[in-house]
Design an enzyme around this catalytic site. Sequence first.
Site, PDB file in Angstrom:
ATOM      1  N   LEU A 223       0.816  -1.221   0.000  1.00 17.04           N
ATOM      2  CA  LEU A 223       0.000   0.000   0.000  1.00 17.04           C
ATOM      3  C   LEU A 223       0.847   1.268   0.000  1.00 17.04           C
ATOM      4  O   LEU A 223       0.367   2.343   0.374  1.00 17.04           O
ATOM      5  CB  LEU A 223      -0.945  -0.016   1.206  1.00 17.04           C
ATOM      6  CG  LEU A 223      -1.875  -1.233   1.303  1.00 17.04           C
ATOM      7  CD1 LEU A 223      -2.689  -1.194   2.588  1.00 17.04           C
ATOM      8  CD2 LEU A 223      -2.802  -1.324   0.094  1.00 17.04           C
ATOM      9  N   GLY A 227       1.917   1.414   4.170  1.00 16.42           N
ATOM     10  CA  GLY A 227       2.450   0.147   4.680  1.00 16.42           C
ATOM     11  C   GLY A 227       1.941  -1.017   3.862  1.00 16.42           C
ATOM     12  O   GLY A 227       1.826  -0.926   2.641  1.00 16.42           O
ATOM     13  N   ASP A 248      12.594   8.087  -5.093  1.00 20.19           N
ATOM     14  CA  ASP A 248      12.240   7.354  -6.309  1.00 20.19           C
ATOM     15  C   ASP A 248      11.584   6.037  -5.901  1.00 20.19           C
ATOM     16  O   ASP A 248      12.213   5.210  -5.239  1.00 20.19           O
ATOM     17  CB  ASP A 248      13.534   7.094  -7.118  1.00 20.19           C
ATOM     18  CG  ASP A 248      13.293   6.302  -8.383  1.00 20.19           C
ATOM     19  OD1 ASP A 248      12.131   6.029  -8.714  1.00 20.19           O
ATOM     20  OD2 ASP A 248      14.296   5.960  -9.046  1.00 20.19           O
ATOM     21  N   ALA A 251      11.102   0.193  -8.256  1.00 18.72           N
ATOM     22  CA  ALA A 251      11.615  -1.072  -7.706  1.00 18.72           C
ATOM     23  C   ALA A 251      11.322  -1.281  -6.224  1.00 18.72           C
ATOM     24  O   ALA A 251      11.667  -2.327  -5.679  1.00 18.72           O
ATOM     25  CB  ALA A 251      13.113  -1.237  -7.950  1.00 18.72           C
ATOM     26  N   ALA A 252      10.680  -0.314  -5.572  1.00 12.69           N
ATOM     27  CA  ALA A 252      10.400  -0.493  -4.136  1.00 12.69           C
ATOM     28  C   ALA A 252       9.532  -1.744  -3.922  1.00 12.69           C
ATOM     29  O   ALA A 252       9.748  -2.505  -2.979  1.00 12.69           O
ATOM     30  CB  ALA A 252       9.715   0.734  -3.570  1.00 12.69           C
ATOM     31  N   GLY A 253       8.577  -1.948  -4.825  1.00 11.44           N
ATOM     32  CA  GLY A 253       7.703  -3.126  -4.703  1.00 11.44           C
ATOM     33  C   GLY A 253       8.472  -4.414  -4.921  1.00 11.44           C
ATOM     34  O   GLY A 253       8.223  -5.425  -4.252  1.00 11.44           O
ATOM     35  N   ASP A 254       9.416  -4.393  -5.848  1.00 10.76           N
ATOM     36  CA  ASP A 254      10.218  -5.605  -6.120  1.00 10.76           C
ATOM     37  C   ASP A 254      11.093  -5.926  -4.912  1.00 10.76           C
ATOM     38  O   ASP A 254      11.240  -7.094  -4.519  1.00 10.76           O
ATOM     39  CB  ASP A 254      11.129  -5.387  -7.344  1.00 10.76           C
ATOM     40  CG  ASP A 254      10.364  -4.834  -8.536  1.00 10.76           C
ATOM     41  OD1 ASP A 254       9.162  -5.107  -8.642  1.00 10.76           O
ATOM     42  OD2 ASP A 254      10.972  -4.117  -9.352  1.00 10.76           O
ATOM     43  N   LYS A 287      16.283   6.128  -2.340  1.00 15.65           N
ATOM     44  CA  LYS A 287      17.437   6.235  -3.257  1.00 15.65           C
ATOM     45  C   LYS A 287      16.960   6.198  -4.701  1.00 15.65           C
ATOM     46  O   LYS A 287      15.935   5.575  -5.009  1.00 15.65           O
ATOM     47  CB  LYS A 287      18.368   5.044  -3.046  1.00 15.65           C
ATOM     48  CG  LYS A 287      19.423   5.246  -2.004  1.00 15.65           C
ATOM     49  CD  LYS A 287      20.421   4.132  -2.180  1.00 15.65           C
ATOM     50  CE  LYS A 287      21.528   4.121  -1.189  1.00 15.65           C
ATOM     51  NZ  LYS A 287      22.268   2.861  -1.264  1.00 15.65           N
TER      52      LYS A 287
HETATM   53  O1  RIB Z   1       9.487  -2.432 -10.841  1.00 13.56           O
HETATM   54  C1  RIB Z   1      10.420  -1.574 -11.396  1.00 13.56           C
HETATM   55  C2  RIB Z   1      10.935  -2.136 -12.679  1.00 13.56           C
HETATM   56  O2  RIB Z   1       9.886  -2.172 -13.621  1.00 13.56           O
HETATM   57  C3  RIB Z   1      12.014  -1.297 -13.342  1.00 13.56           C
HETATM   58  O3  RIB Z   1      13.301  -1.634 -12.915  1.00 13.56           O
HETATM   59  C4  RIB Z   1      11.771  -1.526 -14.823  1.00 13.56           C
HETATM   60  O4  RIB Z   1      12.784  -2.242 -15.449  1.00 13.56           O
HETATM   61  C5  RIB Z   1      10.441  -2.252 -14.905  1.00 13.56           C
HETATM   62  O5  RIB Z   1      10.618  -3.581 -15.155  1.00 13.56           O
END
Ligand code: RIB
Length: 306
Positions: A223, A227, A248, A251-254, A287
């Site tokens: 969310l 959180g 930024d 990629a925070a979700g990844d 970051k």
């Molecule tokens: O979730 C972020 C990612 O989505 C980025 O790194 C970009 O490559 C896309 O795949």
Amino acid sequence: MAKRILVAGSSNIDFLLTTPYIPAPGETLLSAGKYAFTPGGKGANAAVAAKAMGADVVFCSRVGDDAYGDRLIALFKERGIDTRYIKVDRLEQTGLAVVMLEKSGTNRIIVFSGANKKISDADVEASFSSYPDAVLTQFEIRPDAVIAAARLANDEGLPLFVDAGPADEEFPLEKLERVEIFSPNETETEILTGIRPNNLENCLRASIALCNRVDIKYVVLKLGSRGCYVYDGKYCDLVSPYEVPVVDTTAAGDVFTAALTTEYLRTGKILDAARFANAAGALAVSKLGAINSVPTEDEVRALMNA
Ligand code: RIB
């Protein structure tokens, strides 16, 4: 001993461009910021993050036979990831994502899949000979490759972790059969269920809708600044975020899902894992960049103890 996680997913180079706002149709906008070509891709971000969080990581992916592909493989090796199941595709270019980053830290991303769209069920099947303890995948590769990862994980009795990005309303979720943790963000939740998880009641409705389609042990809704929301089929919890300055969100979700997976495999405790993942995600938003924003396990624990 560290758990071995097989990550099946995409690798991209991110063309990162900062912009004061997203231009309207027909509008040309001058960006005063810098641009950069940085490593990313939802699979690669998760693989690097899981390794940084202490897992042993095997990555199944594809890159093109070009300088970007070489750069990505060199980076994965440098980070200690097992790259034996990354194929170099001679006919396709390395995936590229155009990331438009607004001042607020929010982004809009367009992905050119390139070699990622050739990741096949056979590639995924071959990577299972690495004897993983768990499997983590996302939706940035072809559905048949995701479904193959799910089928093989389920056949071998391995826990399957799914990050639902980028969501596709046509994706046949039912074919995942059994998922240990299913983790979409707010937009992905809405695309997959038609319900915006903007309050607790809707988080519960959306989680139930997901569990009605696939056998999920834990739904963890990401969310953002609120959180995450954890649902186990009976009980639910809203796990508070860590407050950090947002630079930024890419990629925070990844990073969140990779941290959630790693800590859950380590402890077996979903709420502890969710807190750990919130801290990892918070550090990632503070970051610039995707892989460049992945924190270390020590940094995550330091934030949790602060
Ligand atoms: O979730 C972020 C990612 O989505 C980025 O790194 C970009 O490559 C896309 O795949």
